[in-house]
Design a protein around this motif. Structure first.
Motif, PDB file in Angstrom:
ATOM      1  N   TRP A   1       0.828  -1.198   0.000  1.00  0.00           N
ATOM      2  CA  TRP A   1       0.000   0.000   0.000  1.00  0.00           C
ATOM      3  C   TRP A   1       0.864   1.249   0.000  1.00  0.00           C
ATOM      4  CZ3 TRP A   1      -3.941  -1.348   4.449  1.00  0.00           C
ATOM      5  CH2 TRP A   1      -4.806  -2.360   4.019  1.00  0.00           C
ATOM      6  N   LYS A   2       1.935   1.210   0.769  1.00  0.00           N
ATOM      7  CA  LYS A   2       2.828   2.371   0.855  1.00  0.00           C
ATOM      8  C   LYS A   2       3.459   2.652  -0.505  1.00  0.00           C
ATOM      9  CE  LYS A   2       6.588   4.288   3.572  1.00  0.00           C
ATOM     10  NZ  LYS A   2       7.530   4.064   4.662  1.00  0.00           N
ATOM     11  N   ALA A   3       3.841   1.586  -1.222  1.00  0.00           N
ATOM     12  CA  ALA A   3       4.421   1.769  -2.555  1.00  0.00           C
ATOM     13  C   ALA A   3       3.402   2.359  -3.529  1.00  0.00           C
ATOM     14  CB  ALA A   3       4.939   0.439  -3.084  1.00  0.00           C
ATOM     15  N   LYS A   4       2.136   1.970  -3.361  1.00  0.00           N
ATOM     16  CA  LYS A   4       1.104   2.415  -4.292  1.00  0.00           C
ATOM     17  C   LYS A   4       0.503   3.764  -3.909  1.00  0.00           C
ATOM     18  CE  LYS A   4      -2.895   0.553  -6.715  1.00  0.00           C
ATOM     19  NZ  LYS A   4      -3.764  -0.613  -6.858  1.00  0.00           N
ATOM     20  N   TYR A   5       0.260   3.980  -2.614  1.00  0.00           N
ATOM     21  CA  TYR A   5      -0.472   5.167  -2.161  1.00  0.00           C
ATOM     22  C   TYR A   5       0.341   6.099  -1.265  1.00  0.00           C
ATOM     23  CZ  TYR A   5      -4.522   2.473  -3.697  1.00  0.00           C
ATOM     24  OH  TYR A   5      -5.414   1.743  -4.431  1.00  0.00           O
ATOM     25  N   GLY A   6       1.621   5.823  -1.079  1.00  0.00           N
ATOM     26  CA  GLY A   6       2.431   6.643  -0.181  1.00  0.00           C
ATOM     27  C   GLY A   6       2.437   8.112  -0.578  1.00  0.00           C
ATOM     28  N   GLY A   7       2.159   8.979   0.355  1.00  0.00           N
ATOM     29  CA  GLY A   7       2.168  10.414   0.104  1.00  0.00           C
ATOM     30  C   GLY A   7       0.876  10.966  -0.482  1.00  0.00           C
ATOM     31  N   MET A   8      -0.114  10.122  -0.709  1.00  0.00           N
ATOM     32  CA  MET A   8      -1.389  10.593  -1.266  1.00  0.00           C
ATOM     33  C   MET A   8      -2.408  10.792  -0.153  1.00  0.00           C
ATOM     34  SD  MET A   8      -2.239   8.260  -4.549  1.00  0.00           S
ATOM     35  CE  MET A   8      -1.104   7.952  -5.858  1.00  0.00           C
ATOM     36  N   ASP A   9      -3.378  11.643  -0.458  1.00  0.00           N
ATOM     37  CA  ASP A   9      -4.548  11.684   0.422  1.00  0.00           C
ATOM     38  C   ASP A   9      -5.680  10.948  -0.285  1.00  0.00           C
ATOM     39  OD1 ASP A   9      -5.484  13.449  -1.488  1.00  0.00           O
ATOM     40  OD2 ASP A   9      -5.414  15.207  -0.210  1.00  0.00           O
ATOM     41  N   ALA A  10      -6.819  10.833   0.362  1.00  0.00           N
ATOM     42  CA  ALA A  10      -7.915  10.009  -0.163  1.00  0.00           C
ATOM     43  C   ALA A  10      -8.414  10.506  -1.521  1.00  0.00           C
ATOM     44  CB  ALA A  10      -9.061   9.962   0.834  1.00  0.00           C
ATOM     45  N   SER A  11      -8.499  11.817  -1.696  1.00  0.00           N
ATOM     46  CA  SER A  11      -9.008  12.342  -2.966  1.00  0.00           C
ATOM     47  C   SER A  11      -8.035  12.059  -4.109  1.00  0.00           C
ATOM     48  CB  SER A  11      -9.282  13.841  -2.866  1.00  0.00           C
ATOM     49  OG  SER A  11      -8.079  14.547  -2.630  1.00  0.00           O
ATOM     50  N   GLN A  12      -6.744  12.142  -3.831  1.00  0.00           N
ATOM     51  CA  GLN A  12      -5.749  11.829  -4.860  1.00  0.00           C
ATOM     52  C   GLN A  12      -5.793  10.352  -5.235  1.00  0.00           C
ATOM     53  OE1 GLN A  12      -2.315  13.269  -2.733  1.00  0.00           O
ATOM     54  NE2 GLN A  12      -2.157  15.083  -4.044  1.00  0.00           N
ATOM     55  N   ALA A  13      -5.991   9.494  -4.253  1.00  0.00           N
ATOM     56  CA  ALA A  13      -6.084   8.059  -4.528  1.00  0.00           C
ATOM     57  C   ALA A  13      -7.328   7.754  -5.367  1.00  0.00           C
ATOM     58  CB  ALA A  13      -6.112   7.271  -3.224  1.00  0.00           C
ATOM     59  N   GLN A  14      -8.434   8.413  -5.057  1.00  0.00           N
ATOM     60  CA  GLN A  14      -9.656   8.219  -5.827  1.00  0.00           C
ATOM     61  C   GLN A  14      -9.462   8.692  -7.261  1.00  0.00           C
ATOM     62  OE1 GLN A  14     -12.280   6.594  -4.919  1.00  0.00           O
ATOM     63  NE2 GLN A  14     -13.416   6.957  -6.793  1.00  0.00           N
ATOM     64  N   GLU A  15      -8.794   9.831  -7.432  1.00  0.00           N
ATOM     65  CA  GLU A  15      -8.523  10.347  -8.777  1.00  0.00           C
ATOM     66  C   GLU A  15      -7.608   9.400  -9.543  1.00  0.00           C
ATOM     67  OE1 GLU A  15      -6.624  14.287 -10.959  1.00  0.00           O
ATOM     68  OE2 GLU A  15      -7.012  14.328  -8.806  1.00  0.00           O
ATOM     69  N   ALA A  16      -6.593   8.856  -8.868  1.00  0.00           N
ATOM     70  CA  ALA A  16      -5.690   7.900  -9.517  1.00  0.00           C
ATOM     71  C   ALA A  16      -6.456   6.656  -9.960  1.00  0.00           C
ATOM     72  CB  ALA A  16      -4.555   7.522  -8.572  1.00  0.00           C
ATOM     73  N   LYS A  17      -7.388   6.195  -9.143  1.00  0.00           N
ATOM     74  CA  LYS A  17      -8.196   5.021  -9.500  1.00  0.00           C
ATOM     75  C   LYS A  17      -9.072   5.333 -10.713  1.00  0.00           C
ATOM     76  CE  LYS A  17     -11.486   1.699  -7.539  1.00  0.00           C
ATOM     77  NZ  LYS A  17     -12.135   1.458  -8.794  1.00  0.00           N
ATOM     78  N   GLN A  18      -9.666   6.515 -10.750  1.00  0.00           N
ATOM     79  CA  GLN A  18     -10.488   6.894 -11.898  1.00  0.00           C
ATOM     80  C   GLN A  18      -9.649   6.956 -13.167  1.00  0.00           C
ATOM     81  OE1 GLN A  18     -12.259  10.573 -10.639  1.00  0.00           O
ATOM     82  NE2 GLN A  18     -13.984   9.566  -9.619  1.00  0.00           N
ATOM     83  N   LEU A  19      -8.430   7.486 -13.056  1.00  0.00           N
ATOM     84  CA  LEU A  19      -7.547   7.554 -14.219  1.00  0.00           C
ATOM     85  C   LEU A  19      -7.143   6.161 -14.693  1.00  0.00           C
ATOM     86  CD1 LEU A  19      -5.268  10.565 -13.227  1.00  0.00           C
ATOM     87  CD2 LEU A  19      -7.019  10.508 -15.010  1.00  0.00           C
ATOM     88  N   ARG A  20      -6.881   5.253 -13.758  1.00  0.00           N
ATOM     89  CA  ARG A  20      -6.545   3.872 -14.133  1.00  0.00           C
ATOM     90  C   ARG A  20      -7.726   3.212 -14.837  1.00  0.00           C
ATOM     91  NH1 ARG A  20      -4.163   3.750  -9.008  1.00  0.00           N
ATOM     92  NH2 ARG A  20      -5.964   2.663  -8.153  1.00  0.00           N
ATOM     93  N   ASP A  21      -8.940   3.427 -14.322  1.00  0.00           N
ATOM     94  CA  ASP A  21     -10.132   2.855 -14.942  1.00  0.00           C
ATOM     95  C   ASP A  21     -10.350   3.417 -16.353  1.00  0.00           C
ATOM     96  OD1 ASP A  21     -10.522   1.399 -12.636  1.00  0.00           O
ATOM     97  OD2 ASP A  21     -12.129   2.687 -11.861  1.00  0.00           O
TER      98      ASP A  21
END
Length: 130
Positions: free
Chosen positions: A41-61
């Motif tokens: 998780w740290k490698a994937k989401y380290g340094g992000m907040d929840a909104s950034q993680a959600q945006e990254a997931k939307q971009l991946r989708d």
């Protein structure tokens, strides 16, 4: 353990606890995962907040959706090129549309006659470039 059991927000909350000084083993035990999962998780989401993680997931989708679209279009293109190769660039009975190894000519259907300059020539890309 199944994938996707924890939301991005839960993962980031766990990582924030680790960043605050709690031990990785303690946080992992509390969340119900292995310490290796916390490091993933740290490698994937380290340094992000929840909104950034959600945006990254939307971009991946969105990226996945577009890759599938490109794959479908590539298959369609290959099928059309195969038909062109098999027919040898044959003309339609009306003489309006033609297909060859160089491209396809589309004639408008709005009452324009073939050969009046109203068609659209679409060249096929080179195999080296396409």
């Amino acid at each position: 353990m199944c994938r996707g059991r924890h939301s991005e927000a839960e993962m980031i909350a766990a990582l924030k606890q680790v960043e605050a000084g709690r031990g990785v083993e303690d946080v992992a035990r509390e969340v119900g995962v292995s310490k290796h999962t916390v490091y993933a998780w740290k490698a994937k989401y380290g340094g992000m907040d929840a909104s950034q993680a959600q945006e990254a997931k939307q971009l991946r989708d969105e990226n996945t959706r577009r890759r599938k679209l490109v794959a479908d279009l590539s298959l369609d293109k290959e099928a059309l090129q195969s038909v062109i190769r098999k027919t040898g660039g044959a003309r339609s009975p009306e003489g309006g549309c033609r297909a060859s190894a160089e491209g396809v000519c589309l004639q408008p259907a709005a009452g324009l006659q073939p050969g009046d300059g109203g068609g659209i020539d679409l060249p096929l890309p080179d195999k080296a470039h396409g």
